[in-house]
Design a protein around this motif. Structure first.
Motif, PDB file in Angstrom:
ATOM      1  N   PRO A  50       0.801  -1.231   0.000  1.00 27.03           N
ATOM      2  CA  PRO A  50       0.000   0.000   0.000  1.00 27.03           C
ATOM      3  C   PRO A  50       0.835   1.284   0.000  1.00 27.03           C
ATOM      4  O   PRO A  50       1.970   1.302   0.470  1.00 27.03           O
ATOM      5  N   SER A  51       0.244   2.338  -0.532  1.00 25.79           N
ATOM      6  CA  SER A  51       0.891   3.658  -0.560  1.00 25.79           C
ATOM      7  C   SER A  51      -0.172   4.707  -0.837  1.00 25.79           C
ATOM      8  O   SER A  51      -1.118   4.460  -1.590  1.00 25.79           O
ATOM      9  N   THR A  52       0.003   5.866  -0.247  1.00 20.56           N
ATOM     10  CA  THR A  52      -0.784   7.039  -0.653  1.00 20.56           C
ATOM     11  C   THR A  52       0.144   8.055  -1.312  1.00 20.56           C
ATOM     12  O   THR A  52      -0.004   8.393  -2.486  1.00 20.56           O
ATOM     13  N   ARG A  53       1.138   8.542  -0.561  1.00 21.72           N
ATOM     14  CA  ARG A  53       1.992   9.625  -1.041  1.00 21.72           C
ATOM     15  C   ARG A  53       2.884   9.238  -2.215  1.00 21.72           C
ATOM     16  O   ARG A  53       2.965   9.963  -3.211  1.00 21.72           O
ATOM     17  N   THR A  54       3.586   8.135  -2.089  1.00 25.02           N
ATOM     18  CA  THR A  54       4.586   7.829  -3.115  1.00 25.02           C
ATOM     19  C   THR A  54       3.896   7.601  -4.461  1.00 25.02           C
ATOM     20  O   THR A  54       4.307   8.159  -5.484  1.00 25.02           O
ATOM     21  N   ARG A  55       2.857   6.792  -4.439  1.00 30.71           N
ATOM     22  CA  ARG A  55       2.187   6.500  -5.717  1.00 30.71           C
ATOM     23  C   ARG A  55       1.506   7.750  -6.279  1.00 30.71           C
ATOM     24  O   ARG A  55       1.703   8.110  -7.445  1.00 30.71           O
ATOM     25  N   CYS A 102       8.416   1.032  -8.717  1.00 36.14           N
ATOM     26  CA  CYS A 102       8.027  -0.237  -8.106  1.00 36.14           C
ATOM     27  C   CYS A 102       8.184  -0.197  -6.586  1.00 36.14           C
ATOM     28  O   CYS A 102       9.241   0.186  -6.078  1.00 36.14           O
ATOM     29  N   ARG A 103       7.130  -0.587  -5.885  1.00 35.86           N
ATOM     30  CA  ARG A 103       7.210  -0.793  -4.419  1.00 35.86           C
ATOM     31  C   ARG A 103       6.880  -2.249  -4.142  1.00 35.86           C
ATOM     32  O   ARG A 103       5.940  -2.806  -4.713  1.00 35.86           O
ATOM     33  N   HIS A 104       7.666  -2.839  -3.220  1.00 31.46           N
ATOM     34  CA  HIS A 104       7.488  -4.270  -2.944  1.00 31.46           C
ATOM     35  C   HIS A 104       7.872  -4.539  -1.492  1.00 31.46           C
ATOM     36  O   HIS A 104       8.801  -3.916  -0.977  1.00 31.46           O
ATOM     37  N   GLN A 130      15.292   0.243   1.524  1.00 27.67           N
ATOM     38  CA  GLN A 130      15.571   1.564   0.953  1.00 27.67           C
ATOM     39  C   GLN A 130      14.300   2.240   0.460  1.00 27.67           C
ATOM     40  O   GLN A 130      13.347   1.574   0.034  1.00 27.67           O
ATOM     41  N   HIS A 131      14.314   3.558   0.499  1.00 25.92           N
ATOM     42  CA  HIS A 131      13.223   4.363  -0.061  1.00 25.92           C
ATOM     43  C   HIS A 131      13.878   5.634  -0.614  1.00 25.92           C
ATOM     44  O   HIS A 131      13.723   6.731  -0.069  1.00 25.92           O
ATOM     45  N   PRO A 132      14.649   5.479  -1.707  1.00 23.19           N
ATOM     46  CA  PRO A 132      15.510   6.584  -2.126  1.00 23.19           C
ATOM     47  C   PRO A 132      14.770   7.847  -2.567  1.00 23.19           C
ATOM     48  O   PRO A 132      15.282   8.958  -2.375  1.00 23.19           O
ATOM     49  N   THR A 133      13.581   7.708  -3.130  1.00 21.98           N
ATOM     50  CA  THR A 133      12.885   8.937  -3.563  1.00 21.98           C
ATOM     51  C   THR A 133      12.376   9.715  -2.351  1.00 21.98           C
ATOM     52  O   THR A 133      12.335  10.940  -2.366  1.00 21.98           O
ATOM     53  N   GLN A 134      11.997   8.988  -1.284  1.00 25.26           N
ATOM     54  CA  GLN A 134      11.626   9.658  -0.029  1.00 25.26           C
ATOM     55  C   GLN A 134      12.842  10.397   0.531  1.00 25.26           C
ATOM     56  O   GLN A 134      12.744  11.543   0.996  1.00 25.26           O
ATOM     57  N   THR A 135      13.991   9.750   0.460  1.00 26.91           N
ATOM     58  CA  THR A 135      15.208  10.389   0.984  1.00 26.91           C
ATOM     59  C   THR A 135      15.518  11.667   0.229  1.00 26.91           C
ATOM     60  O   THR A 135      15.860  12.694   0.833  1.00 26.91           O
ATOM     61  N   HIS A 263       8.110  14.003   9.122  1.00 25.62           N
ATOM     62  CA  HIS A 263       7.589  12.626   9.240  1.00 25.62           C
ATOM     63  C   HIS A 263       7.328  12.174   7.805  1.00 25.62           C
ATOM     64  O   HIS A 263       6.710  12.923   7.036  1.00 25.62           O
ATOM     65  N   PRO A 264       7.736  10.967   7.430  1.00 24.33           N
ATOM     66  CA  PRO A 264       7.455  10.528   6.056  1.00 24.33           C
ATOM     67  C   PRO A 264       5.963  10.280   5.836  1.00 24.33           C
ATOM     68  O   PRO A 264       5.516  10.263   4.689  1.00 24.33           O
ATOM     69  N   LEU A 265       5.217  10.101   6.921  1.00 20.96           N
ATOM     70  CA  LEU A 265       3.785   9.794   6.892  1.00 20.96           C
ATOM     71  C   LEU A 265       3.553   8.438   6.186  1.00 20.96           C
ATOM     72  O   LEU A 265       4.383   8.039   5.391  1.00 20.96           O
TER      73      LEU A 265
HETATM   74  N1   CP Z   1       6.135   8.204   2.869  1.00 25.49           N
HETATM   75  C1   CP Z   1       5.571   7.212   2.176  1.00 25.49           C
HETATM   76  O1   CP Z   1       6.250   6.348   1.599  1.00 25.49           O
HETATM   77  O2   CP Z   1       4.196   7.227   2.197  1.00 25.49           O
HETATM   78  P1   CP Z   1       3.264   6.191   1.449  1.00 25.49           P
HETATM   79  O3   CP Z   1       3.491   4.835   2.101  1.00 25.49           O
HETATM   80  O4   CP Z   1       1.868   6.701   1.636  1.00 25.49           O
HETATM   81  O5   CP Z   1       3.687   6.138   0.014  1.00 25.49           O
END
Ligand code: CP
Length: 306
Positions: A50-55, A102-104, A130-135, A263-265
């Protein structure tokens, strides 16, 4: 050469700073000027978790650059449900698109995708790794708030064991000069030892505490994290630490004006909503910065210069 973005460790300090400059140029452009930059290009979003922000920020970023988006956010609605392999899914989706995000839940999957993909792959989070785009968006947010990254004193609080956003950001911050760290976590959720060793080896000061107030006092920035129930192998362990840290507005009284909470949320209860109205809340500006940074990333991997 095909450009992928898989691990923040693959980027040099100069490349990190290039991204910060690139995102600033993107942010300064008008929507009208931006909307032709990726016309005719297609982004595929493949979210196995699941994702809200990244996607949504990647989708917004692409659409505001004039490109199109295909993809999925629920594998139950894909042929993965019928048993199709991850690599066959990649080989298929790349036929429809110019760049893959891609998120997995499994560590290393984004790197694996690069072995079969002919188009750029962007890691949108792989397990606890890793979550490089968040970084990159976190660095951009720090740069905007403080005008620099070198020499900042940054606290991390909450789930430092499983948080890929913390692991990625620490890897990046270790490339900057004189960044000091305060780590506040329950014993069960301490930062992995290899990251502490690496930070000290590179000459960074690192202070560990169980007291959230120690992470507030004296820092420039507090990076809060959610305790991630989905990462715990044992639900009893989650019950032992859930709700361990809750930041509220009263705890921020006396903080200097420049102090920011990021906060990355998503958040659960670890930042009380009364913090939102204080001058210290930076997490929704952080969300918006994600759009500019992800536009910069899409332009970069698709080799569009400004
Ligand atoms: N920060 C972050 O990765 O949020 P999502 O899980 O909502 O994409």
């Amino acid at each position: 050469m095909r450009r992928d973005l898989i691990s923040i460790d693959d980027l040099t300090l100069a490349e990190l700073n290039d991204y910060l400059g690139f995102a600033a140029r993107v942010e300064s452009m008008s929507e009208t000027d931006k909307v032709t930059l990726l016309r005719g290009k297609v982004l595929a979003v493949m979210f196995f978790e699941p994702s809200t922000r990244t996607r949504l920020s990647f989708e917004t970023a692409m659409q505001r650059l004039g490109g199109g988006v295909v993809g999925f956010s629920d594998i139950l609605a894909t042929s993965v449900k019928k048993g199709e392999s991850f690599l066959d899914t990649i080989r298929t989706v790349e036929c429809y698109s110019d760049v893959l995000v891609c998120r997995h839940p499994k560590e290393g999957t984004a790197r694996l995708a690069t072995e079969v993909s002919r188009i750029p792959v962007i890691n949108a989070g792989d397990g606890t790794n890793q979550h490089p785009t968040q970084t990159l968006l976190d660095l951009y947010t720090l740069q905007k708030f403080f005008g620099k990254i070198d020499g900042l004193k940054i606290s991390f609080a909450g789930d430092l064991k499983y948080s890929r956003t913390v692991h990625s950001l620490l890897h990046a911050l270790m490339k900057y000069e004189g960044v000091e760290f305060i780590l506040a976590s329950p014993e069960l959720l301490e930062l992995p030892e290899y990251l502490k060793l690496e930070a000290r080896r590179r000459g960074h000061t690192l202070h560990e505490t169980r007291d959230l107030m120690e992470a507030v006092r004296g820092a420039d920035c507090l990076y809060m994290t959610r305790i991630q129930q989905e990462r715990f192998p044992d639900p009893i362990e989650y019950d032992m630490v859930k709700g361990a840290y809750v930041l509220n507005a009263a705890m921020l009284r006396g903080c200097p004006a420049h102090f920011k909470v990021l906060h990355p949320l998503p958040r659960l209860n670890e930042i009380a909503t009364d913090v939102d109205a204080t001058r210290h809340a930076g997490y929704f500006e952080q969300v918006l910065n994600g759009v500019y940074m992800r536009q910069a990333i899409l332009l970069d991997v698709l080799e569009v210069t400004l």
